[in-house]
Motif scaffolding. Structure first.
Motif, PDB file in Angstrom:
ATOM      1  N   GLY A  66       0.754  -1.014  -0.039  1.00  0.00           N
ATOM      2  CA  GLY A  66      -0.055  -0.185   0.029  1.00  0.00           C
ATOM      3  C   GLY A  66       0.863   1.251   0.171  1.00  0.00           C
ATOM      4  N   ILE A  67       1.927   1.204  -0.523  1.00  0.00           N
ATOM      5  CA  ILE A  67       2.891   2.497  -0.739  1.00  0.00           C
ATOM      6  C   ILE A  67       3.500   2.544  -2.097  1.00  0.00           C
ATOM      7  CG2 ILE A  67       3.560   2.321   1.728  1.00  0.00           C
ATOM      8  CD1 ILE A  67       6.150   1.010   0.885  1.00  0.00           C
ATOM      9  N   ARG A  68       3.666   3.607  -2.302  1.00  0.00           N
ATOM     10  CA  ARG A  68       4.249   3.938  -3.697  1.00  0.00           C
ATOM     11  C   ARG A  68       5.792   3.063  -3.863  1.00  0.00           C
ATOM     12  NH1 ARG A  68       2.563  10.095  -4.858  1.00  0.00           N
ATOM     13  NH2 ARG A  68       0.517  10.012  -4.743  1.00  0.00           N
ATOM     14  N   GLN A  69       6.174   2.870  -4.902  1.00  0.00           N
ATOM     15  CA  GLN A  69       7.318   2.250  -5.172  1.00  0.00           C
ATOM     16  C   GLN A  69       8.544   3.156  -4.796  1.00  0.00           C
ATOM     17  OE1 GLN A  69       7.143   1.537  -9.801  1.00  0.00           O
ATOM     18  NE2 GLN A  69       9.223   2.715  -9.475  1.00  0.00           N
ATOM     19  N   ARG A  70       8.499   4.392  -5.215  1.00  0.00           N
ATOM     20  CA  ARG A  70       9.497   5.329  -4.768  1.00  0.00           C
ATOM     21  C   ARG A  70       9.425   5.312  -3.319  1.00  0.00           C
ATOM     22  NH1 ARG A  70       9.345  11.763  -6.302  1.00  0.00           N
ATOM     23  NH2 ARG A  70      11.352  12.216  -5.063  1.00  0.00           N
ATOM     24  N   GLN A  71       8.474   5.414  -2.526  1.00  0.00           N
ATOM     25  CA  GLN A  71       8.694   5.287  -0.984  1.00  0.00           C
ATOM     26  C   GLN A  71       9.336   4.026  -0.416  1.00  0.00           C
ATOM     27  OE1 GLN A  71       4.227   5.857  -0.477  1.00  0.00           O
ATOM     28  NE2 GLN A  71       4.767   7.496   1.004  1.00  0.00           N
ATOM     29  N   ALA A  72       8.861   2.845  -1.248  1.00  0.00           N
ATOM     30  CA  ALA A  72       9.682   1.655  -0.811  1.00  0.00           C
ATOM     31  C   ALA A  72      11.069   1.695  -0.936  1.00  0.00           C
ATOM     32  CB  ALA A  72       9.161   0.436  -1.542  1.00  0.00           C
ATOM     33  N   TYR A  73      11.574   2.516  -2.246  1.00  0.00           N
ATOM     34  CA  TYR A  73      12.783   2.604  -2.347  1.00  0.00           C
ATOM     35  C   TYR A  73      13.536   3.373  -1.551  1.00  0.00           C
ATOM     36  CZ  TYR A  73      12.604  -0.654  -6.416  1.00  0.00           C
ATOM     37  OH  TYR A  73      12.584  -1.494  -7.482  1.00  0.00           O
ATOM     38  N   ASN A  74      12.790   4.382  -1.190  1.00  0.00           N
ATOM     39  CA  ASN A  74      13.558   5.464  -0.163  1.00  0.00           C
ATOM     40  C   ASN A  74      13.812   4.897   1.265  1.00  0.00           C
ATOM     41  OD1 ASN A  74      13.246   7.551  -1.777  1.00  0.00           O
ATOM     42  ND2 ASN A  74      11.464   8.350  -1.128  1.00  0.00           N
ATOM     43  N   TYR A  75      12.897   3.895   1.625  1.00  0.00           N
ATOM     44  CA  TYR A  75      13.051   3.284   2.825  1.00  0.00           C
ATOM     45  C   TYR A  75      14.493   2.205   2.593  1.00  0.00           C
ATOM     46  CZ  TYR A  75       8.704   4.202   5.159  1.00  0.00           C
ATOM     47  OH  TYR A  75       7.707   4.851   5.921  1.00  0.00           O
TER      48      TYR A  75
END
Length: 352
Positions: A66-75
């Motif tokens: 439920g998160i954007r791929q950009r957010q996932a890669y930021n983590y």
């Protein structure tokens, strides 16, 4: 069940368990930030999302987590760049602030964290501080380059001086040998006076070369210092201009807000006054009709006086507005309250 099927089920079980952990850690927010980032990284690196039926990590992040791929890669990138220990110790800052800190070189990050109250600062304030530090770093780098050039020139000067001194020593040695080897009656072209003149000329040329090299070094150092000072002054002027612009903008916004509030208050007051006037007019007209119907004496005079009262009240209201527009809000407010009180007193008197 075959070994392959058991391996697939084992992989799928691992993926499902990891997915449950990711979702739970994501809801725990800052306290589980490290595990959340670790889970995403493991899911991506081992491609466990495929066992859950997702073709790629991006689809898994958006549809399952439920998160954007950009957010996932930021983590993930924040974890990789800061390390687990730093991320765990500073998880309370949140991923947005930590991502900004990850952009700072590792050898400068600790000092930046100590010099700034990161927990009390907004993301925009931290971003501005990082930009300010980058600008200072660029200026220092340029100054360092200029100083390195000056130091290199100084080394060149020293080497030139060493060479000249060596040449001077060699020339003195050769002259000494000539003096030893020459016969008791040396030829006229190489007498002692000529040798001394040659030696003095060599020394003079050496001094001139040394003075020229020293002057060149001093000039380059002076230029480097002047240039660095000029850049520092330009940076200070730019910062002052930006601060002045921010203050000006804030003042304009405050003035515009105050003006809008004043206009709204004036409009509200005008509407209230009009409503009161209309109500007073209605009552007066009803009273006048009653007087006319009853045939009482003084009805005409009452109408005349009522018109004068209404005109006086309107003029007093205009005076209040004029004082407020002229920059005397306190006086205007006092007169407004006085007029309002007088009207209330008159109304109470008439109703009593």
């Amino acid at each position: 069940m075959t070994g392959t099927e058991m391996a697939i089920d084992k992989t799928k079980l691992e993926a499902q368990e990891l997915h449950v952990q990711i979702m739970a850690n994501g809801q725990l927010a800052a306290s589980a930030l490290l595990e959340f980032a670790r889970g995403l990284k493991t899911m991506r690196d081992k491609r466990l999302y495929q066992a859950l039926g997702y073709a790629d990590f991006e689809t898994y992040a958006e549809q399952a987590v439920g998160i954007r791929q950009r957010q996932a890669y930021n983590y993930i990138s924040t974890l990789e760049r800061l390390g687990a220990k730093y991320l765990e110790e500073n998880a309370g800052l949140g991923i947005s602030k930590l991502q900004l800190l990850a952009e700072i070189p590792a050898n400068e990050r600790e000092a930046f964290s100590e010099d700034n109250d990161l927990a009390g600062m907004s993301v925009a304030q931290i971003k501005a501080k990082i930009k300010e530090a980058d600008d200072r770093g660029q200026q220092l780098s340029m100054l360092g380059t200029e100083l390195a050039d000056a130091q290199a020139s100084e080394q060149t000067y020293k080497k030139a001086m060493e060479r000249l001194e060596a040449e001077n020593a060699e020339l003195s040695r050769q002259l000494a040998e000539k003096q030893v080897e020459q016969p008791e009656s040396p030829p006229a072209e190489l007498d002692a006076e000529t040798i001394e003149a040659i030696r003095r000329q060599a020394i003079e040329e050496t001094k001139k070369t040394e003075a020229a090299a020293r002057q060149e070094l001093e000039n380059r150092l002076a230029k480097a210092k002047a240039k660095a000072k000029e850049k520092a002054a330009a940076a200070e002027a730019k910062a002052a201009k930006e601060k002045e612009e921010a203050v000006r903008k804030a003042r304009e916004e405050a003035a515009a807000k105050a003006k809008a509030e004043a206009e709204k208050a004036a409009a509200d007051l005008l509407a209230q006054r009009q409503a009161e006037t209309e109500e007073a007019t209605r009552r007066a007209e009803e009273l006048a009709k009653q007087l006319e119907l009853n045939g009482l004496e003084g009805a005409t005079e009452f109408k005349l006086l009522f018109g004068q009262l209404q005109a006086a009240a309107d003029r007093m209201a205009d005076i209040v507005d004029e004082l407020r527009e002229a920059g005397h809000p306190e006086k205007a407010e006092k007169l407004k309250k006085a007029l309002h009180g007088a009207l209330l007193a008159l109304t109470e008197q008439m109703e009593g």
